[in-house]
Motif scaffolding. Sequence first.
Motif, mmCIF file in Angstrom:
data_model
loop_
_atom_site.group_PDB
_atom_site.id
_atom_site.type_symbol
_atom_site.label_atom_id
_atom_site.label_comp_id
_atom_site.label_asym_id
_atom_site.label_seq_id
_atom_site.Cartn_x
_atom_site.Cartn_y
_atom_site.Cartn_z
ATOM 1 N N UNK A 64 0.961 -1.273 0.116
ATOM 2 C CA UNK A 64 0.035 0.173 0.027
ATOM 3 C C UNK A 64 0.652 1.162 -0.037
ATOM 4 N N UNK A 65 0.189 2.372 -0.163
ATOM 5 C CA UNK A 65 0.740 3.716 -0.226
ATOM 6 C C UNK A 65 0.206 4.645 0.767
ATOM 7 N N UNK A 66 -0.334 4.176 1.904
ATOM 8 C CA UNK A 66 -0.920 5.021 2.757
ATOM 9 C C UNK A 66 -0.075 5.098 4.371
ATOM 10 N N UNK A 67 -0.655 5.695 5.128
ATOM 11 C CA UNK A 67 -0.064 5.667 6.473
ATOM 12 C C UNK A 67 0.060 4.306 7.142
ATOM 13 N N UNK A 68 -0.834 3.365 6.794
ATOM 14 C CA UNK A 68 -0.791 2.171 7.504
ATOM 15 C C UNK A 68 0.366 1.519 6.799
ATOM 16 N N UNK A 69 0.461 1.468 5.549
ATOM 17 C CA UNK A 69 1.780 1.056 4.947
ATOM 18 C C UNK A 69 3.000 1.659 5.574
ATOM 19 N N UNK A 70 3.233 2.967 5.561
ATOM 20 C CA UNK A 70 4.523 3.396 5.899
ATOM 21 C C UNK A 70 4.623 3.215 7.580
ATOM 22 N N UNK A 71 3.456 2.828 8.302
ATOM 23 C CA UNK A 71 3.738 2.441 9.787
ATOM 24 C C UNK A 71 4.379 1.075 9.735
ATOM 25 N N UNK A 72 3.873 -0.014 8.851
ATOM 26 C CA UNK A 72 4.310 -1.408 8.654
ATOM 27 C C UNK A 72 5.894 -1.116 8.144
ATOM 28 N N UNK A 73 6.033 -0.208 7.270
ATOM 29 C CA UNK A 73 7.642 -0.246 6.836
ATOM 30 C C UNK A 73 8.380 0.249 7.956
ATOM 31 N N UNK A 74 7.934 1.154 8.890
ATOM 32 C CA UNK A 74 8.645 1.894 10.079
ATOM 33 C C UNK A 74 8.883 0.744 11.076
ATOM 34 N N UNK A 75 7.945 0.003 11.342
ATOM 35 C CA UNK A 75 7.682 -1.257 12.119
ATOM 36 C C UNK A 75 8.959 -2.273 11.675
ATOM 37 N N UNK A 76 8.890 -2.233 10.481
ATOM 38 C CA UNK A 76 10.074 -3.383 10.017
ATOM 39 C C UNK A 76 11.168 -3.057 10.459
ATOM 40 N N UNK A 77 11.697 -1.631 10.117
ATOM 41 C CA UNK A 77 12.976 -0.884 10.369
ATOM 42 C C UNK A 77 13.229 -1.011 11.799
ATOM 43 N N UNK A 78 12.236 -0.779 12.721
ATOM 44 C CA UNK A 78 12.205 -0.959 14.127
ATOM 45 C C UNK A 78 12.611 -2.291 14.691
ATOM 46 N N UNK A 79 12.010 -3.529 13.898
ATOM 47 C CA UNK A 79 12.193 -4.750 14.343
ATOM 48 C C UNK A 79 13.566 -5.253 14.363
ATOM 49 N N UNK A 80 14.305 -4.606 13.092
ATOM 50 C CA UNK A 80 15.635 -4.994 12.867
ATOM 51 C C UNK A 80 16.367 -4.192 13.678
ATOM 52 N N UNK A 81 16.256 -3.072 14.183
ATOM 53 C CA UNK A 81 17.109 -2.450 15.067
ATOM 54 C C UNK A 81 16.848 -2.880 16.430
ATOM 55 N N UNK A 82 15.669 -3.400 16.856
ATOM 56 C CA UNK A 82 15.423 -3.764 18.079
ATOM 57 C C UNK A 82 16.212 -5.301 18.437
ATOM 58 N N UNK A 83 16.005 -6.037 17.236
ATOM 59 C CA UNK A 83 16.841 -7.500 17.302
ATOM 60 C C UNK A 83 18.294 -7.019 17.566
ATOM 61 N N UNK A 84 18.941 -6.257 16.966
ATOM 62 C CA UNK A 84 20.221 -6.027 17.125
ATOM 63 C C UNK A 84 20.355 -5.307 18.785
ATOM 64 N N UNK A 85 19.597 -4.440 18.941
ATOM 65 C CA UNK A 85 19.792 -3.859 20.341
ATOM 66 C C UNK A 85 19.516 -4.954 21.514
ATOM 67 N N UNK A 86 18.585 -5.785 20.995
ATOM 68 C CA UNK A 86 18.179 -6.936 22.046
ATOM 69 C C UNK A 86 19.605 -7.918 22.444
ATOM 70 N N UNK A 87 19.968 -8.216 21.325
ATOM 71 C CA UNK A 87 21.498 -9.098 21.520
ATOM 72 C C UNK A 87 22.583 -8.411 22.178
ATOM 73 N N UNK A 88 22.661 -7.091 21.817
ATOM 74 C CA UNK A 88 23.665 -6.293 22.806
ATOM 75 C C UNK A 88 23.018 -6.230 24.018
ATOM 76 N N UNK A 89 21.844 -6.023 24.392
ATOM 77 C CA UNK A 89 21.335 -5.942 25.492
ATOM 78 C C UNK A 89 21.527 -7.096 26.465
ATOM 79 N N UNK A 90 21.424 -8.263 25.866
ATOM 80 C CA UNK A 90 21.522 -9.680 26.741
ATOM 81 C C UNK A 90 22.863 -9.800 27.099
ATOM 82 N N UNK A 91 23.988 -9.202 26.022
ATOM 83 C CA UNK A 91 25.185 -9.641 26.619
ATOM 84 C C UNK A 91 25.390 -8.645 27.659
#
Length: 587
Positions: A360-387
């Motif tokens: 899609x090309x609306x706000x919900x699609x943009x929210x999905x793409x933003x959340x995908x970026x957030x998930x990638x960053x969270x996974x990396x931060x989570x790994x660092x946080x566990x250590x």
Amino acid sequence: MANEANTKLKPLKQLGFRLNLVLLSVLSFYILTTGYSLLTLREQSQEFDALSSAYFDRAMHAAELSREAEVIASDTLVNMLNQDYDERYIQSPTIGLPEQNKNNASNDSFERSFEKIRKQLTANTPQEQVLIEKIDRLKKPYFNTIRTLNNYLIEKRKITQAQRNIEYHLLNLQKEIYLIPQIPEHEKSLIDELIKAINLSVLTLHSTTFHQLITQMNGISAFISNIAYQDNLTPFERKNIILISKLSQQVFTTTLKQQMQHSATLTAVNTTRTEAKKLSNACYKLYQLLKQSTQKASSEHKAFISKVMLKIGLFSIIFLLLTGVAYWFIHYYLIRRLNRLNRVMLEHVKGVKTDVPQSGNDEIAMMGRAFSIFVEATNKAQQDSLEAQKRTEEANQKLTQLNQSLKKLSHTDELTQMANRRHFFHELTSMWQLACDKQINMSIIMLDLDWFKSFNDFYGHQAGDQCLFQVAQLILTEVKNTQGIAARYGGEEFIILLPYFDLDQAVLFAKGLQDKLNEEKIKHHKSPQKYITLSQGVTSHMPKEGDKFDHLIHLADQALYKAKNNGRNQIVAQDNTENVSLRTSLS
């Protein structure tokens, strides 16, 4: 991907813009429908006001006019029967006027009331005009007959009052005759005749026909004639005969007037009823005519209301259809996609890795793409946080162990591994307040190893430390089964706090401790007993608010001092009183 998430959408592709457009369309139609409904209701209100003024009010006035005519007629008849017309219906301005004037004032009040209602009626059709003119013609003779009837009623009441006065005089005369003292035997028959004449006169006052009146008057004349011609009448008897004769004539005259007035009153009543019926019929016909006009206007108004309701119903159906379309749009383009994105987010929260919807090309699609970026960053931060967390937990565990060790060191005597003096006083302060609140006994035992300096000199300080540790462990074992606390007080001196122990119980505890130590037989060649012994000072007190424990410790210390001065290896108990009593227990 980050650049794509930051892209600004065109207005027509923005979900919020499209949603606002749908809601604005529905709202505009609602405002239009509401405006039309309000305008229609205003027209209905004006139409109803006109209908009420032109038809309903006139019909009600006609009905009220008809009712007023009936009420006046019925009230007149009731007043004739009750004979209190002027007392119930004469207005306050007529008080103090003569009877005739009062009656005329009441008549005028009826007529003014009727005329007031009449003036509120106007004719809209020729038929109505004819009936109103007929009412105007009939009202004058109607009220004239009422006035005539009222005059007859007043005259009838005057006659009735005169009859009551005559009856009153006759009954008084009869009472005087009955009260004559010691009537001679030959006069009793004369008195009886007088009484009969009086009774017949009273009865005549209530005669209802002319024939009955003549018959009763003849009887009265015969009684009076028989009495008047008798011989030997006293002056009193002659006076009463003359008075009875005069009153009987008044009875005849008054009763005759009453009967004639009654006939005239009945005639006036019939005339009044006839005129009232004519006027009431005319008023009722006018009411029926206005009622028909009102029903016709009401039917037309109902038809108008039906049309308005039909239009409002059509508008409501259209509004419901638009609302349904808006609901479908919101559900399909907004709620469904948001729910899907929400489920994916919740799965990621639970740790389940799922593809994030980004179509899609609306706000919900943009929210999905933003959340995908957030998930990638969270996974990396989570790994660092566990250590980092692992390293932090290891450091915290070491710190906890160190704190526990420091706490134990701050509370424990290093040599004997029992509570030190500072920790003892901290616990004593808390327990002392509890004892003040709950009124419980507190006992203190102070102990000292006998001839311990000689022990150190003979065996050495290392053996002395071993001896202190062995005695301390023995004390701790005994105190363990109580709620008390034992501590090293200084050097070879120890102190024990025993809550809930009175003095006898504390002495018994000290005796048991001494026996246990004697069983150990710790060698001490420089002691008279050749083994380690104890000197103990015991005291007890039930504290109250304001008491200090320093004095109790001082008493225990004094008792210990006495035990050592008395030869050691003994227990000295001292009460907390000014007259100190001592109890000594030797081993």
